[in-house]
Design an enzyme around this catalytic site. Sequence first.
Site, PDB file in Angstrom:
ATOM      1  N   CYS A 125      -6.904  36.605  20.369  1.00 41.54           N
ATOM      2  CA  CYS A 125      -6.462  35.299  20.845  1.00 41.54           C
ATOM      3  C   CYS A 125      -6.446  34.337  19.665  1.00 41.54           C
ATOM      4  O   CYS A 125      -7.110  34.585  18.659  1.00 41.54           O
ATOM      5  CB  CYS A 125      -7.401  34.778  21.922  1.00 41.54           C
ATOM      6  SG  CYS A 125      -6.729  33.354  22.791  1.00 41.54           S
ATOM      7  N   CYS A 127      -7.181  30.920  19.946  1.00 39.80           N
ATOM      8  CA  CYS A 127      -7.859  29.629  20.139  1.00 39.80           C
ATOM      9  C   CYS A 127      -8.963  29.368  19.124  1.00 39.80           C
ATOM     10  O   CYS A 127      -9.262  28.225  18.805  1.00 39.80           O
ATOM     11  CB  CYS A 127      -8.375  29.495  21.567  1.00 39.80           C
ATOM     12  SG  CYS A 127      -9.517  30.778  22.062  1.00 39.80           S
ATOM     13  N   CYS A 135      -4.354  28.642  22.640  1.00 45.17           N
ATOM     14  CA  CYS A 135      -4.336  30.094  22.440  1.00 45.17           C
ATOM     15  C   CYS A 135      -3.057  30.610  21.781  1.00 45.17           C
ATOM     16  O   CYS A 135      -2.717  31.789  21.901  1.00 45.17           O
ATOM     17  CB  CYS A 135      -4.590  30.788  23.774  1.00 45.17           C
ATOM     18  SG  CYS A 135      -6.208  30.333  24.461  1.00 45.17           S
ATOM     19  N   LYS A 212      -7.470  36.445  34.115  1.00 41.51           N
ATOM     20  CA  LYS A 212      -8.404  35.517  33.489  1.00 41.51           C
ATOM     21  C   LYS A 212      -8.157  34.128  34.056  1.00 41.51           C
ATOM     22  O   LYS A 212      -7.045  33.607  33.973  1.00 41.51           O
ATOM     23  CB  LYS A 212      -8.192  35.528  31.982  1.00 41.51           C
ATOM     24  CG  LYS A 212      -9.078  34.544  31.241  1.00 41.51           C
ATOM     25  CD  LYS A 212      -8.941  34.716  29.748  1.00 41.51           C
ATOM     26  CE  LYS A 212      -9.750  33.693  28.996  1.00 41.51           C
ATOM     27  NZ  LYS A 212      -9.600  33.859  27.545  1.00 41.51           N
ATOM     28  N   ARG A 222     -17.205  28.091  24.232  1.00 44.33           N
ATOM     29  CA  ARG A 222     -16.381  27.246  23.351  1.00 44.33           C
ATOM     30  C   ARG A 222     -17.236  26.576  22.289  1.00 44.33           C
ATOM     31  O   ARG A 222     -16.764  26.273  21.208  1.00 44.33           O
ATOM     32  CB  ARG A 222     -15.561  26.268  24.190  1.00 44.33           C
ATOM     33  CG  ARG A 222     -14.516  27.051  24.971  1.00 44.33           C
ATOM     34  CD  ARG A 222     -13.641  26.223  25.875  1.00 44.33           C
ATOM     35  NE  ARG A 222     -12.795  27.108  26.676  1.00 44.33           N
ATOM     36  CZ  ARG A 222     -12.042  26.717  27.687  1.00 44.33           C
ATOM     37  NH1 ARG A 222     -12.017  25.441  28.011  1.00 44.33           N
ATOM     38  NH2 ARG A 222     -11.326  27.590  28.363  1.00 44.33           N
ATOM     39  N   ARG A 234      -6.567  24.673  29.545  1.00 43.81           N
ATOM     40  CA  ARG A 234      -5.814  25.922  29.480  1.00 43.81           C
ATOM     41  C   ARG A 234      -5.117  26.268  30.809  1.00 43.81           C
ATOM     42  O   ARG A 234      -4.702  27.398  31.013  1.00 43.81           O
ATOM     43  CB  ARG A 234      -6.744  27.070  29.099  1.00 43.81           C
ATOM     44  CG  ARG A 234      -7.530  26.863  27.815  1.00 43.81           C
ATOM     45  CD  ARG A 234      -7.867  28.181  27.153  1.00 43.81           C
ATOM     46  NE  ARG A 234      -8.980  28.115  26.221  1.00 43.81           N
ATOM     47  CZ  ARG A 234      -8.945  27.500  25.033  1.00 43.81           C
ATOM     48  NH1 ARG A 234      -7.858  26.872  24.634  1.00 43.81           N
ATOM     49  NH2 ARG A 234     -10.011  27.508  24.262  1.00 43.81           N
ATOM     50  N   GLU A 250      -0.505  39.839  38.201  1.00 44.63           N
ATOM     51  CA  GLU A 250      -0.820  39.844  36.764  1.00 44.63           C
ATOM     52  C   GLU A 250      -1.222  41.258  36.316  1.00 44.63           C
ATOM     53  O   GLU A 250      -0.773  41.738  35.278  1.00 44.63           O
ATOM     54  CB  GLU A 250      -1.990  38.891  36.473  1.00 44.63           C
ATOM     55  CG  GLU A 250      -1.602  37.439  36.320  1.00 44.63           C
ATOM     56  CD  GLU A 250      -0.991  37.153  34.942  1.00 44.63           C
ATOM     57  OE1 GLU A 250      -0.794  38.087  34.152  1.00 44.63           O
ATOM     58  OE2 GLU A 250      -0.694  35.980  34.680  1.00 44.63           O
ATOM     59  N   LYS A 265     -12.059  38.230  34.749  1.00 42.27           N
ATOM     60  CA  LYS A 265     -12.957  37.295  34.075  1.00 42.27           C
ATOM     61  C   LYS A 265     -12.815  35.918  34.676  1.00 42.27           C
ATOM     62  O   LYS A 265     -11.693  35.481  34.853  1.00 42.27           O
ATOM     63  CB  LYS A 265     -12.574  37.287  32.591  1.00 42.27           C
ATOM     64  CG  LYS A 265     -13.320  36.311  31.750  1.00 42.27           C
ATOM     65  CD  LYS A 265     -12.782  36.365  30.358  1.00 42.27           C
ATOM     66  CE  LYS A 265     -13.413  35.205  29.621  1.00 42.27           C
ATOM     67  NZ  LYS A 265     -12.791  34.949  28.379  1.00 42.27           N
ATOM     68  N   SER A 291     -20.007  33.308  29.365  1.00 40.92           N
ATOM     69  CA  SER A 291     -21.067  32.487  28.778  1.00 40.92           C
ATOM     70  C   SER A 291     -21.761  31.591  29.793  1.00 40.92           C
ATOM     71  O   SER A 291     -22.984  31.447  29.769  1.00 40.92           O
ATOM     72  CB  SER A 291     -20.469  31.654  27.643  1.00 40.92           C
ATOM     73  OG  SER A 291     -19.385  30.869  28.112  1.00 40.92           O
ATOM     74  N   TYR A 330     -23.546  39.178  27.660  1.00 36.19           N
ATOM     75  CA  TYR A 330     -24.496  38.752  26.621  1.00 36.19           C
ATOM     76  C   TYR A 330     -25.889  39.300  26.907  1.00 36.19           C
ATOM     77  O   TYR A 330     -26.769  39.212  26.058  1.00 36.19           O
ATOM     78  CB  TYR A 330     -24.507  37.214  26.536  1.00 36.19           C
ATOM     79  CG  TYR A 330     -23.124  36.672  26.265  1.00 36.19           C
ATOM     80  CD1 TYR A 330     -22.593  36.706  24.985  1.00 36.19           C
ATOM     81  CD2 TYR A 330     -22.318  36.200  27.304  1.00 36.19           C
ATOM     82  CE1 TYR A 330     -21.298  36.275  24.742  1.00 36.19           C
ATOM     83  CE2 TYR A 330     -21.026  35.760  27.073  1.00 36.19           C
ATOM     84  CZ  TYR A 330     -20.523  35.804  25.791  1.00 36.19           C
ATOM     85  OH  TYR A 330     -19.241  35.394  25.553  1.00 36.19           O
TER      86      TYR A 330
END
Length: 340
Positions: A125, A127, A135, A212, A222, A234, A250, A265, A291, A330
């Site tokens: 990406c 971004c 992006c 997404k 971010r 976005r 999609e 996501k 995140s 994570y």
Amino acid sequence: MMNQTVADLAHRPRRLRLTEGVRRMVRETMLSPADFVYPLFVRHGRDLRVPVRSMPGVAQLTVDHLAVEAREVARLGIPAVILFGIPEHKDAVGSDNYAPDGIVPQAIRAIKDAVPELLVISDMCFCEYTDHGHCGLINQPGQPHYTPTLPEGYLLNDPTLELLARASVVHAQAGADLIAPSGMLDGMVGAIRRALDAAGYAHVAIMSYAVKYASGFYGPFREAAESPPRFGDRSQYQMDPANRTEALREAALDVAEGADILMVKPALPYLDVLSAVRQAFTLPVAAYQVSGEYAMLQAAAANGWLDLRRCALESLVAIKRAGANIILTYFAKDAARWLT
Ligand code: PBG
């Protein structure tokens, strides 16, 4: 004495919950370190681990720290990492993303040199690389590919596809095993597939961020990736959180364009979507516990309001139960330790 019905005599679910032994025997979903992908943030500089304030336990690492990190991830039985790069210089076209000595190609080489069998997934990406934080290329007077008939601030689709294709080949040349386009541009999977094949990388797989959403749960990322958009948001390219049928549309496009793995996501707030994608397609399905999902659990645990280990594992098993074959998280290293 209660009157027992035939149904009562036939089956009492609690018999199968009495001990850990019987619960283990009838358990339907098992988590394993092999389910996880661990995200890494790679920055320029030397010998730095810069903690991300809103993501306890997560840090931006310089390339010289990656060999040790990769060995640790592999030792824990985690099969793959996904890389996010924070370049030293950002510009209107995100040129560091396709520079052969850019931050991610350097990182890929460092990891593959240290642990060849650890899979390296390259998040694809722009971004993190553009000065405006969007992006891809943005329609602005004086900027490349400015088209006066299109709205100002519009994310230029096809010119961005060319750059995604170019950067994907550069990352494949550096040794990436999978490319993971995450920008939600129309046609991104097909453009990358064609470019990889033409350049001799037919064996490099595509894990598409097929579904997404435009989510508030990306907030801490971010900060970690230094990639908030400088203007707007976005919503003109990521999906509306209210839509589910659109997710299947999609995903179908990405299947037709040659995706090898479909991703949904965020994860926990979208388990219905994950389940629908799992049922509609036969490709492996990945889910990204993002995140904000991580930060929420960490923050509540830091206040003593939730048991971190218990709630993290419960979230992960729920994501797997809903249909994920692969979970980007994570918590990957902690969860791998908790599970062994
Ligand atoms: C890049 C990208 C983002 C995430 C993964 N790839 C950020 C975004 O779309 O704003 C989010 C990951 C996370 O929140 O953990 N486009």
